[in-house]
Design a protein around this motif. Structure first.
Motif, short mmCIF file in Angstrom:
data_model
loop_
_atom_site.label_atom_id
_atom_site.label_comp_id
_atom_site.label_asym_id
_atom_site.label_seq_id
_atom_site.Cartn_x
_atom_site.Cartn_y
_atom_site.Cartn_z
N ALA A 40 23.66 -8.87 149.05
CA ALA A 40 22.40 -9.95 148.66
C ALA A 40 21.01 -9.24 149.17
N GLY A 41 20.86 -8.56 150.63
CA GLY A 41 19.32 -8.27 150.68
C GLY A 41 18.94 -9.36 151.52
N ILE A 42 19.76 -9.95 151.57
CA ILE A 42 19.25 -11.31 152.57
C ILE A 42 20.12 -11.46 153.89
N SER A 43 19.35 -12.08 154.44
CA SER A 43 20.27 -13.21 155.84
C SER A 43 21.18 -14.71 154.90
N PRO A 44 22.13 -14.46 155.82
CA PRO A 44 22.16 -16.06 155.37
C PRO A 44 21.85 -17.38 155.45
N LEU A 45 21.13 -17.03 157.31
CA LEU A 45 20.79 -18.85 156.62
C LEU A 45 19.27 -18.64 155.94
N GLY A 46 18.57 -16.94 156.00
CA GLY A 46 17.43 -16.36 154.88
C GLY A 46 17.30 -16.98 153.48
N TYR A 47 18.83 -17.37 153.02
CA TYR A 47 19.10 -17.34 151.86
C TYR A 47 19.11 -18.61 151.35
N ILE A 90 17.32 -21.57 149.06
CA ILE A 90 17.59 -22.38 148.44
C ILE A 90 17.23 -23.91 148.92
N ARG A 91 17.05 -24.09 150.02
CA ARG A 91 16.53 -25.56 150.35
C ARG A 91 14.80 -25.48 149.59
N LEU A 92 14.02 -24.99 150.92
CA LEU A 92 12.92 -24.97 149.89
C LEU A 92 12.64 -25.24 148.37
N ALA A 132 11.93 -35.08 149.87
CA ALA A 132 11.93 -33.82 148.88
C ALA A 132 12.14 -33.31 150.50
N ALA A 133 12.24 -33.58 151.24
CA ALA A 133 12.44 -32.40 152.92
C ALA A 133 14.20 -33.26 153.38
N LEU A 134 14.23 -34.80 152.63
CA LEU A 134 15.46 -34.51 153.56
C LEU A 134 16.58 -34.45 152.37
N ALA A 135 16.12 -34.12 150.89
CA ALA A 135 17.31 -34.06 150.10
C ALA A 135 17.11 -32.90 149.52
N ALA A 136 16.33 -32.34 150.16
CA ALA A 136 16.70 -30.55 150.56
C ALA A 136 17.81 -30.13 152.11
N GLY A 137 17.38 -31.01 153.03
CA GLY A 137 17.97 -30.19 153.99
C GLY A 137 17.38 -30.01 155.17
N PHE A 138 15.84 -30.52 154.54
CA PHE A 138 15.53 -29.60 155.51
C PHE A 138 14.85 -31.66 156.39
N LEU A 142 10.00 -29.16 156.66
CA LEU A 142 8.81 -28.95 155.55
C LEU A 142 8.13 -27.86 154.69
N ARG A 143 7.09 -28.34 156.24
CA ARG A 143 5.35 -28.23 155.80
C ARG A 143 5.07 -26.62 157.09
N ARG A 144 5.91 -26.95 157.79
CA ARG A 144 6.06 -25.83 158.42
C ARG A 144 7.00 -23.69 156.98
N THR A 145 7.27 -24.77 156.69
CA THR A 145 8.77 -23.53 156.38
C THR A 145 7.46 -23.15 155.05
N ARG A 146 6.83 -23.94 154.57
CA ARG A 146 6.00 -23.67 153.15
C ARG A 146 4.89 -22.38 153.74
N GLN A 147 4.05 -23.24 154.41
CA GLN A 147 3.26 -22.20 155.34
C GLN A 147 3.78 -20.92 155.82
N ALA A 148 4.88 -21.19 156.28
CA ALA A 148 5.76 -19.85 156.59
C ALA A 148 5.65 -19.15 155.65
N ARG A 149 6.09 -19.37 154.12
CA ARG A 149 6.42 -18.59 152.47
C ARG A 149 5.28 -18.08 152.73
N ALA A 150 4.59 -19.03 152.69
CA ALA A 150 2.92 -19.19 152.06
C ALA A 150 2.21 -18.12 152.67
N ALA A 151 2.60 -17.75 154.29
CA ALA A 151 1.48 -16.73 154.92
C ALA A 151 2.43 -15.02 154.84
N ALA A 152 3.41 -15.41 153.97
CA ALA A 152 4.38 -14.13 154.45
C ALA A 152 4.13 -13.58 152.84
#
Length: 334
Positions: free
Chosen positions: A277-284, A288-290, A306-312, A318-328
């Motif tokens: 899959a080219g990704i780690s299990p937790l990264g995958y 999906i949650r994002l 939205a955060a709770l429904a997705a598993g955050f 959720l906000r920290r994850t979105r910011q990290a993705r945007a920075a990447a």
């Protein structure tokens, strides 16, 4: 128990066999996957045409076709397959054949308008879009596409439509009622997208796996959605785990829990994900949650819901994850 959608596939002499069989197999396999989950079938396939039998593009005779019904059930899907181009040395159609074609176009014009008014769906594959245009079903501003060799012809037949180049498929109209695809195998991509809308992304991914094809999620983005990315492999255990994560992203998916679902050790699971899959299990899991959270936000949910429904654990996570993705450099899809 919900009533299956009537999926009526229009068959005419010279119908491109893959335009017909590819989508039909996708819908059949979706029903099969639903039965395995002890859920009702979603689609009822019907094959209709002006003649009870006709030859396909490869000469294979197609028989047992139903005549076009007097009316379509509300919510039906009408699929117009492509047809092979006639060779220059072929004889001109007879007056009887021309009359059949004209009668078919009149039926399509009449029933197509009713279909769209009553919440049905018009699906055009390859040169099937030309047939819809001749029937007057592609009016002012309708976005549509076809095989790249037929786009100029489509523009001439539907001068008020907005013909889109270089797209696998295009969806337009209220609730995406009018769908059209490019040539041949693009009809499978479109069918998988429609299955995902109706039955969920995980089930559509399982159908794509069975058909051994890539799965495109969106007509607007050439890239794969996180829900469908990292699945260009044939490892059955990984697909089962990915299906489970997509179906229940908010579940407590620790590395141990994921490994148990895949029936391997956590260490081996990490190796399998890296290799296939080219990704780690937790990264995958995080991707999906994002994506689930982004979809919920697009539907108007609060950040907390939205955060709770997705598993955050919280909207802050959720906000920290979105910011990290945007920075990447990976921006949210919505």
């Amino acid at each position: 128990m919900s009533t299956p959608i009537d999926v009526l596939m229009w068959v005419q002499p010279g119908t491109l066999l893959l335009d017909l069989a590819g989508p039909a197999e996708a819908f059949r396999l979706a029903n099969q996957a639903l039965r395995r989950r002890q859920q009702p079938e979603a689609f009822r396939l019907r094959f209709i045409g002006m003649e009870a039998e006709c030859a396909s593009s490869v000469g294979l005779q197609l028989s047992g076709l139903e005549p076009p019904p007097e009316s379509l059930a509300p919510g039906s899907w009408l699929i117009l397959s492509g047809c092979r181009s006639k060779a220059p040395d072929e004889p001109a159609p007879s007056s009887e054949q021309l009359a059949q074609e004209l009668a078919g176009e009149r039926w399509l014009a009449r029933q197509g308008q009713v279909l769209l008014r009553e919440g049905g769906r018009l699906v055009c594959i390859c040169s099937g879009t030309l047939l819809a245009a001749r029937a007057g079903l592609l009016g002012r501003g309708v976005r549509c596409t076809s095989h790249h060799e037929m786009l100029d012809q489509l523009r001439a037949l539907a001068p008020e439509a907005q013909v889109v180049d270089n797209r696998v498929f295009v969806l337009d109209g209220p609730e995406e009622q009018i769908a059209s695809s490019a040539g041949i195998t693009a009809g499978i991509d479109l069918s998988l997208h429609l299955i995902a809308q109706q039955c969920g992304e995980a089930l559509a991914a399982s159908v794509a796996q069975t058909m051994v094809v890539y799965l495109r999620r969106s007509s607007k983005d050439p890239e794969l959605s996180p829900l469908l990315a990292h699945r260009h492999h044939l490892h059955a255990a990984l697909h089962r785990l990915q299906d489970a994560i997509c179906a229940e992203p908010a579940r407590d998916w620790s590395l141990d829990a994921m490994a148990a679902r895949a029936h391997v050790t956590p260490r081996h699971l990490s190796r399998l994900f890296a290799e296939h899959a080219g990704i780690s299990p937790l990264g995958y899991l995080q991707s999906i949650r994002l994506e689930r959270a982004e979809q919920a936000l697009a539907r108007g949910a609060s950040a907390s819901d939205a955060a709770l429904a997705a598993g955050f654990s919280s909207d802050q996570q959720l906000r920290r994850t979105r910011q990290a993705r945007a920075a990447a450099g990976t921006r949210p899809t919505h």
